[in-house]
Design an enzyme around this catalytic site. Structure first.
Site, PDB file in Angstrom:
ATOM      1  CG  ASP A   1      40.517  34.497  37.724  1.00 36.04           C
ATOM      2  OD1 ASP A   1      41.372  34.676  38.476  1.00 36.04           O
ATOM      3  OD2 ASP A   1      39.919  33.185  37.383  1.00 36.04           O
TER       4      ASP A   1
ATOM      5  CG  ASP B   1      38.002  41.051  35.432  1.00 34.55           C
ATOM      6  OD1 ASP B   1      37.481  40.470  34.561  1.00 34.55           O
ATOM      7  OD2 ASP B   1      39.158  40.747  35.838  1.00 34.55           O
TER       8      ASP B   1
END
Length: 330
Positions: free
Chosen positions: A17, A15
């Site tokens: 952010d 992932d």
């Protein structure tokens, strides 16, 4: 790194952010760890629910943070949404786009025709985040959906992390159309499986580990895709939210940050830890021990909390009190 967690997997699906960066700022140590993963020969894929930027734009942002990245290493929910459409529609079909031009480009790349207005020939609506989405865009989508168009959402994240905090995400806009039409979209991004499965395939393996900071998207998505997951504490997930996690949102591994990928799998696994003792007593988790790592205690706490349903913690000695206090669980 021969005994590190990443050696057990053919690819690491990261992932962005909250895991690799916070907006325009890289998370300390992330670039170095990603470099080590690549040196080991393990495939790296960056997986984002954000449908507002193209893979090239995401790769450029990562490269600017000291993480050299090629567009082919980036998987976005926009691309996953376009693939879903391509699997269900005839080539050249009209797709009404609610989102950025990057999303429209993905639709075009899937052999479909992006449009911005409802009409008798619109076969589907695809919806992704754009800071410029307004009432007229939603109105056109509403007309098309009521006429029977297929509806695909890139993701249903209610909020979007920004440097100003959590702001409305694509899921909030999806909720508008859900309320207006009574319909439910097909979802391409996390926590649905298509995005992560496509990223694992692009990494050349079905044996991948998902690394993220959100239980409701990253970890739930890994569960839906049948993949192992490592949660990091550099973003949304907190010790309290981990203790209360529902089964679909429970990771196999836990680490403070991406540096955990350097450690052995057994050291990161949720479960009993040798230096901490956790017992359920009277609806509480009573903690004692001689450990020095609060995150290691959290691994033991999660195992007992998930087994018993108890999430309130009580220290049984000074060492435990200090660790629980650092975790914010007192």
């Amino acid at each position: 790194m021969s005994d590190a967690l990443l050696t057990a997997y053919g690819a690491v699906l990261l992932d962005l952010d909250g895991t690799v960066y916070h907006g325009s700022r890289g998370i300390p140590g992330a670039a170095e760890v990603i470099g080590e993963i690549r040196e080991h020969g393990t495939a790296v894929r960056f997986v984002t629910n954000n449908a507002s930027k193209s893979p090239a734009e995401v790769a450029a942002h990562l490269s600017g943070l000291g993480i050299p990245t090629e567009p082919v290493e980036v998987a976005t929910s926009a691309g996953a949404a376009a693939r879903l459409l391509g699997e269900r529609l005839e080539p050249g079909a009209d797709v009404l786009v609610v989102g950025t031009e990057s999303l429209a480009d993905e639709v075009r790349a899937a052999g479909l025709r992006p449009v911005r207005e409802a009409g008798p020939g619109v076969a589907a609506v695809v919806q992704g985040h754009s800071p410029h989405t307004a009432w007229p865009d939603l109105a056109e989508a509403c007309v098309a959906l009521r006429a029977g168009a297929l509806w695909v959402a890139s993701n249903v994240d209610a909020t979007l992390p920004t440097e100003r905090g959590q702001l409305p995400g694509n899921g909030s806009m999806v909720a508008v159309l859900r309320t207006a039409t009574g319909l439910e979209p097909l979802v391409a991004g996390k926590p649905a499986a298509p995005l992560l499965l496509a990223a694992a395939e692009a990494g050349g393996t079905s044996g991948a580990v998902v690394v993220g900071d959100r239980l409701d998207t990253d970890i739930a998505g890994a569960t839906a895709a049948g993949l192992d997951a490592l949660v990091v504490l550099t973003g949304v997930a907190t010790p309290a939210s981990l203790l209360a996690a529902i089964p679909a949102e429970r990771p196999r591994y836990l680490a403070a940050d991406l540096g955990g990928l350097r450690r052995e799998a057994d050291e990161l696994a949720i479960g009993p830890r040798p230096d901490w003792q956790v017992k359920a007593d009277g609806g509480r988790l009573v903690v004692t021990g001689s450990g020095t790592d609060p995150v290691d205690l959290l691994r033991a706490l999660c195992a007992t909390a998930w087994e018993t349903g108890h999430t309130t913690c009580t220290p049984g000695d000074t060492q435990a009190r200090a660790a629980l206090d650092e975790l914010g669980l007192l």
